[in-house]
Design an enzyme around this catalytic site. Sequence first.
Site, mmCIF file in Angstrom:
data_model
loop_
_atom_site.group_PDB
_atom_site.id
_atom_site.type_symbol
_atom_site.label_atom_id
_atom_site.label_comp_id
_atom_site.label_asym_id
_atom_site.label_seq_id
_atom_site.Cartn_x
_atom_site.Cartn_y
_atom_site.Cartn_z
ATOM 1 N N ASP A 44 0.832 -1.204 0.000
ATOM 2 C CA ASP A 44 0.000 0.000 0.000
ATOM 3 C C ASP A 44 0.866 1.253 0.000
ATOM 4 O O ASP A 44 1.685 1.450 0.895
ATOM 5 C CB ASP A 44 -0.899 0.003 1.243
ATOM 6 C CG ASP A 44 -1.769 1.239 1.329
ATOM 7 O OD1 ASP A 44 -2.940 1.158 0.924
ATOM 8 O OD2 ASP A 44 -1.275 2.290 1.800
ATOM 9 N N TYR A 50 2.926 10.052 -0.356
ATOM 10 C CA TYR A 50 4.081 9.438 0.308
ATOM 11 C C TYR A 50 5.379 9.725 -0.442
ATOM 12 O O TYR A 50 6.471 9.552 0.120
ATOM 13 C CB TYR A 50 3.913 7.916 0.435
ATOM 14 C CG TYR A 50 2.721 7.452 1.223
ATOM 15 C CD1 TYR A 50 1.930 8.329 1.965
ATOM 16 C CD2 TYR A 50 2.384 6.103 1.232
ATOM 17 C CE1 TYR A 50 0.827 7.881 2.677
ATOM 18 C CE2 TYR A 50 1.282 5.635 1.948
ATOM 19 C CZ TYR A 50 0.499 6.525 2.652
ATOM 20 O OH TYR A 50 -0.577 6.074 3.350
ATOM 21 N N LYS A 73 -3.165 5.969 -3.887
ATOM 22 C CA LYS A 73 -4.238 6.897 -3.528
ATOM 23 C C LYS A 73 -4.018 8.247 -4.191
ATOM 24 O O LYS A 73 -2.875 8.687 -4.349
ATOM 25 C CB LYS A 73 -4.284 7.090 -2.007
ATOM 26 C CG LYS A 73 -4.240 5.805 -1.201
ATOM 27 C CD LYS A 73 -4.146 6.073 0.280
ATOM 28 C CE LYS A 73 -3.749 4.822 1.041
ATOM 29 N NZ LYS A 73 -2.310 4.496 0.896
ATOM 30 N N HIS A 88 -7.870 9.672 -1.127
ATOM 31 C CA HIS A 88 -7.136 9.662 0.139
ATOM 32 C C HIS A 88 -7.909 10.323 1.284
ATOM 33 O O HIS A 88 -7.881 9.838 2.421
ATOM 34 C CB HIS A 88 -5.780 10.353 -0.040
ATOM 35 C CG HIS A 88 -4.729 9.863 0.876
ATOM 36 N ND1 HIS A 88 -3.408 9.719 0.511
ATOM 37 C CD2 HIS A 88 -4.782 9.459 2.164
ATOM 38 C CE1 HIS A 88 -2.707 9.263 1.531
ATOM 39 N NE2 HIS A 88 -3.515 9.104 2.554
#
Length: 304
Positions: free
Chosen positions: A49, A54, A83, A116
């Site tokens: 994931d 990120y 996401k 998200h």
Amino acid sequence: MVKSLQDTTKLHNGVQMPWFGMGVFKVEEGSELVEAIQSAVRLGYRSIDTAAIYENERSVGDGIREALQESGLSRQDLFVTSKVWNADLGYESTLTAFDTSLNKLGLDYLDLYLIHWPVKGKYKEAWRALETLYKQGRVKAIGVSNFQIHHLEDLMQDAEIKPMVNQVEYHPYLTQKELLQYCKDQGIQMEAWSPLMQGQLLDQPVLKEIADRHGKSVAQIILRWDLQHGVVTIPKSTKEHRLAENAAVFDFELSPGRWSKSTDLTEITGSGRIRTTSTFNPATCKDANLMSNARIGVFVFSAL
């Protein structure tokens, strides 16, 4: 009972999603992440994931390619999630964000793509984009993250396709019972991010006593608790020994005689109590770190 890292839950569209996966929040691009994904796949993990915010999708993609080459597995053996971030919510912007993530990952498709955060006034158009991607076969399943019941109800008023997954913060200090039941009633699979509360639960004395009773670590108790509540879980680690420890949760059960699916983890003991208050407003949070830290909790336990 979930028996292995390869065990899956069937989403409402028939897609099989692993119950247990690897999260990569706060892991920077680079060799550490690539090697961690290789280690995870070697240990039996099949779900990874990530997210655009990120900023590590390139290394995730590199790690996947290295792991597949090393293991002899095929792309179809893995379940990869990403996401769309708040700034990219909207129909065209979400489609573009998906292409960007897919290019960074170096993949032809995603197994799961999530909105998200439920940014007011934006998530419905973003969902329409996810529906388009799903219909085009570019993603196997679509879902949301951090949606509460009112968000889900609002989204589904206009949606053609019901979300398959809702990924939320879920751990013994944030049990979200009503949301969990709602998702189960609607056939939406709930998934836990930050199941270990970013390590803040590992020294909690009640949890430590439960862990000692089972001959397990606190992390293993919490992750087993997730699974027995029917919640997919994705703990984060880059260390091979931690990845192995986190995954060693298939050889024991928390006694069903002492808890029900509606209880908090501490209530397994029959004496622990949790009271939580929060000032957390995900719609107004603009930074991933702020989102994690914006919660104020008051926790009360009684002795075992």
